[in-house]
Design an enzyme around this catalytic site. Sequence first.
Site, short mmCIF file in Angstrom:
data_model
loop_
_atom_site.label_atom_id
_atom_site.label_comp_id
_atom_site.label_asym_id
_atom_site.label_seq_id
_atom_site.Cartn_x
_atom_site.Cartn_y
_atom_site.Cartn_z
N LEU A 288 0.74 -0.93 0.05
CA LEU A 288 0.27 0.59 -0.05
C LEU A 288 0.62 0.94 -0.34
O LEU A 288 1.99 1.32 0.95
CB LEU A 288 -0.65 0.04 1.66
CG LEU A 288 -2.17 -0.90 1.09
CD1 LEU A 288 -2.22 -0.99 3.11
CD2 LEU A 288 -2.65 -0.71 0.43
N SER B 215 1.53 -1.47 -6.76
CA SER B 215 0.91 -2.91 -7.95
C SER B 215 0.60 -3.43 -7.03
O SER B 215 0.58 -5.20 -6.84
CB SER B 215 1.95 -3.82 -8.65
OG SER B 215 2.81 -3.41 -7.45
N GLY C 193 2.41 4.39 1.13
CA GLY C 193 2.97 4.28 2.87
C GLY C 193 3.30 3.38 3.38
O GLY C 193 3.29 3.35 4.52
N SER C 194 3.44 2.03 2.91
CA SER C 194 4.08 0.95 3.83
C SER C 194 5.26 0.78 3.61
O SER C 194 6.05 0.25 4.70
CB SER C 194 3.35 -0.31 2.78
OG SER C 194 4.09 -0.36 1.59
N GLY C 195 5.85 1.51 3.04
CA GLY C 195 7.27 1.29 3.17
C GLY C 195 8.01 0.93 2.09
O GLY C 195 9.52 1.16 2.52
N LYS C 196 7.37 1.10 1.21
CA LYS C 196 8.09 0.68 -0.03
C LYS C 196 9.67 1.35 -0.69
O LYS C 196 10.71 0.95 -0.39
CB LYS C 196 7.45 0.55 -1.13
CG LYS C 196 6.22 0.20 -1.03
CD LYS C 196 5.31 -0.19 -2.33
CE LYS C 196 4.79 1.07 -3.26
NZ LYS C 196 4.17 1.92 -1.70
#
Lengths: 194, 194
Positions: B23, B96, B25-28
């Site tokens: 998502l 994605s 904001g998940s830290g990717k």
Amino acid sequence: MESREEKEKLLRQRGLTIWFTGLSGSGKSTVAIALERELSSRGFLSRILDGDNIRTGINSDLGFSEQDRRENIRRIAEVCKLFTDTGIITVAAFISPSEQLRNMAREIVGAERFLEVYLSTPLEECERRDVKGLYAKARAGKIPEFTGISAPFDVPQAPDLELDTTGLGVDRCVRKVMECIVPKISLRGSDEYK
Amino acid sequence: MESREEKEKLLRQRGLTIWFTGLSGSGKSTVAIALERELSSRGFLSRILDGDNIRTGINSDLGFSEQDRRENIRRIAEVCKLFTDTGIITVAAFISPSEQLRNMAREIVGAERFLEVYLSTPLEECERRDVKGLYAKARAGKIPEFTGISAPFDVPQAPDLELDTTGLGVDRCVRKVMECIVPKISLRGSDEYK
């Protein structure tokens, strides 16, 4: 994210796009492949982009309309920029027949990291070679808008280098390109180039 | 043209695509940037691809329709393939959201050179962070089809690695990714990794 300079330091070389332009059969791919080999043997990392890996991959959705040809070159230049910004010596081999298309490519990559090499082998010689049989087909009217036959090729006004492969062997072409680029890609002591 | 193996020999590393999915904001991006730094400090050449250098460049002609989102991921995967085939550790950071899109990317790059890392940070945590203020906008109905709010995110069925950044700091995430990838990217003696 790391800058180009940081990548270049790691690779001990500077990123550069070498853009080969010229008619079909003028020697773009042949010189590009020999250049890649020479760069490799001197420890430089390079990447060739040509019809084989672009038209079948990222640009597989594009045809040959004027709009699609422009989009083809735009995307190629964007890929060149990504590679050049990673510190890689990027060798693009595409007919890119108009000054407008080549200028667009230069602008996208950034003029200071872009080198235009014009393969000025004359049409007669390219047609004589006709390695892929494309000129015969174009003359027979089977390929519409074929550069040099039924579509124009704008002679580059100010290429960084011009090579006519009629009288110049591949090795000498590569040597001329190397003379031109080594000062631009070099981040090592000069004794390492001997 | 040189093979991937020849490029890899020169670079003394093996090419690999590390595909971060998760998502907003998940830290990717955070993990990707820290991973790039760690790889660099160990002498590995990597390249991050994310919205910043893709959506403004090669994919600047694309919008956010379903068709364009698919084309966005297709082209990104083709760029990943070009970099991976040059021996580079390619780090893609894109939401994605569907299994179909991620499978397409894996197929394009080649499954044996593709690693899926799922950032499983829960929606509540991503929304609490809301670094770019996008969740607030999406809740207010100002962003249509926002993943996690008004558009689905398919949880990856078999990621190579799963990281929840709620309880795991960036350094530990990077360590876990490194443990997973070093055997795959390594072409050097094991003592060089210490």
